[in-house]
Design an enzyme around this catalytic site. Structure first.
Site, PDB file in Angstrom:
ATOM      1  N   GLU A  10       0.825  -1.214   0.000  1.00 33.02           N
ATOM      2  CA  GLU A  10       0.000   0.000   0.000  1.00 33.02           C
ATOM      3  C   GLU A  10       0.859   1.263   0.000  1.00 33.02           C
ATOM      4  O   GLU A  10       0.520   2.247  -0.648  1.00 33.02           O
ATOM      5  CB  GLU A  10      -0.955  -0.003   1.188  1.00 33.02           C
ATOM      6  CG  GLU A  10      -2.071  -1.026   1.070  1.00 33.02           C
ATOM      7  CD  GLU A  10      -2.928  -0.818  -0.175  1.00 33.02           C
ATOM      8  OE1 GLU A  10      -2.984   0.316  -0.694  1.00 33.02           O
ATOM      9  OE2 GLU A  10      -3.538  -1.791  -0.641  1.00 33.02           O
TER      10      GLU A  10
ATOM     11  N   CYS B 146     -17.691   0.059 -20.488  1.00 31.05           N
ATOM     12  CA  CYS B 146     -19.010  -0.009 -19.853  1.00 31.05           C
ATOM     13  C   CYS B 146     -19.770  -1.279 -20.249  1.00 31.05           C
ATOM     14  O   CYS B 146     -20.568  -1.806 -19.465  1.00 31.05           O
ATOM     15  CB  CYS B 146     -19.819   1.231 -20.206  1.00 31.05           C
ATOM     16  SG  CYS B 146     -19.042   2.785 -19.664  1.00 31.05           S
TER      17      CYS B 146
ATOM     18  N   CYS C 188     -25.426   2.361 -13.533  1.00 33.79           N
ATOM     19  CA  CYS C 188     -24.478   3.470 -13.644  1.00 33.79           C
ATOM     20  C   CYS C 188     -25.135   4.677 -14.304  1.00 33.79           C
ATOM     21  O   CYS C 188     -25.459   4.662 -15.510  1.00 33.79           O
ATOM     22  CB  CYS C 188     -23.249   3.035 -14.437  1.00 33.79           C
ATOM     23  SG  CYS C 188     -22.030   4.359 -14.618  1.00 33.79           S
TER      24      CYS C 188
END
Length: 355
Positions: free
Chosen positions: A48, A208, A217
């Site tokens: 991270e 998409c 969405c």
DNA sequence: AAACCGGGGCA
DNA sequence: TGCCCAGGTTT
């Protein structure tokens, strides 16, 4: 939108993650995770920190190098500062490396060598801010924390068709992300949304058509997905000039200096330089017969372009520099230099090899 | 709130 | 070239 609709969204995302999770060396795959395999908090923390403003592709080799050199937090805490900075060279944002060491030493000294599990305590550690604290709590310990990075901001801006530009939209986007975070498998969910942003809901040309969230969405329905998130315009980057001095001693040793802990390339090794400005004043680190090279090293930092002219000199064994220190030929590794400084070396390498 | 801080990959 | 990135710290 009611709770059920939000639950459906998080469930759909988890289903997608089960079959599409990206493979990363520090990550426990969803199937293993369900079987009870726990991630190594040290490996997750290291990943991270490395992933702050840095792509997975760039991090992979560095993560492997670090876990090989220092397999656990106690080993890292005991490492020499210079060795860690050298291992980090080329990855950028060098304050991260300094804070990494500080954090490892705090974890060993104050937490018995075990990473804290809760967001608030993680937040007290050097180099760990709101994002990284949430990411470690969620990914390493499966705590129900909401992880909001650039990917998540983009996904939320599109899901809810939010046209407010960043960074002003951040609180709203964070609230939307929090509302979607499930109590079940929050760690996999956090990684799933980020994977979605990295592979489907990409900055340009979002896919998409194959998105698990396409039905809900708002931006896809409005046709605005590719234009989101909006961002406040940033000013363009100026160019600064500088002079780098490469002194090669008769025995092959090179003159370098360790840069100040704070500031640009803090704590890293580099060639003695003039200041970096519009019209820098010469500042040779010792008196010598300096020869100017025709080539310049060019490098772009976050907020400015740098053009470095290069001066080269061959100096005697008894040379006494005013700044920096000579590093013997066998001890000098160009790989330990930050990239801007390594570019300078690349331009003079042929000239200092065999003489 | 804004500035500062790397580097590489991409269009 | 400009934009993007699994941000944190300092001022």
């Amino acid at each position: 939108m009611g709770e059920t609709a939000l639950d459906d969204l998080s469930s759909a995302l988890l289903d997608w993650y089960d079959s599409h999770a990206r493979v990363m060396p520090w990550r426990v795959p969803p199937a293993d995770r369900k079987a009870g395999v726990a991630p190594d908090p040290y490996a997750i923390w290291l990943s991270e920190v490395m992933l702050q403003q840095t792509t997975v592709a760039a991090v992979r080799d560095y993560h492997r190098k670090f876990t090989t050199l220092w397999p656990n937090v106690r080993d890292l805490a005991a490492a020499d500062d210079a060795a860690v900075m050298a291992a980090w060279a080329g990855l950028g944002y060098y304050a991260r490396a300094r804070n990494l060491l500080k954090c490892a030493r705090v974890v060993v000294a104050d937490h018995g060598g075990a990473f804290p599990r809760d967001h608030a305590t993680l937040l007290t550690l050097p180099g760990i801010g709101p994002y990284t604290a949430a990411a470690i709590a969620a990914i390493a310990f499966d705590a129900p924390e909401t992880v909001v990075d650039g990917n998540v901001e983009r996904v939320m801006a599109r899901m809810f068709d939010i046209h407010t530009p960043l960074p002003a939209a951040k609180p709203d986007l964070t609230a939307r992300a929090r509302a979607l975070t499930p109590q079940q498998r929050p760690g996999d969910y956090a990684q799933g949304v980020m994977d979605l942003g990295a592979t489907i809901c990409t900055p340009r040309n979002p896919a998409c058509g194959i998105c698990p969230w396409r039905a809900g969405c708002a931006a896809r329905i409005a046709g605005s997905a590719a234009d989101l998130p909006r961002k406040t315009p940033k000013k363009k980057t100026p160019t600064r000039h500088g002079i780098a001095y490469v002194a090669r001693r008769a025995d092959g040793a090179m003159l370098l200096e360790t840069r100040p802990e704070s500031g640009l390339l803090g704590g890293m090794l580099g060639w003695p330089c003039s200041d970096w400005a519009d019209d820098p004043a010469p500042a040779p680190p010792l008196a010598a017969d300096w020869t100017a090279l025709d080539a310049q090293a060019r490098h772009t930092f976050t907020h400015f372009h740098l053009h470095l002219r290069i001066m080269l000199a061959h100096v005697p064994l008894d040379a006494q520099p005013e700044r920096g220190h000579f590093i013997a030929r066998p001890d000098f590794s160009p790989a330990a230099l930050p990239t801007a400084m390594r570019k300078v070396y690349d331009l003079v390498a042929d000239l200092v090899q065999n003489d």
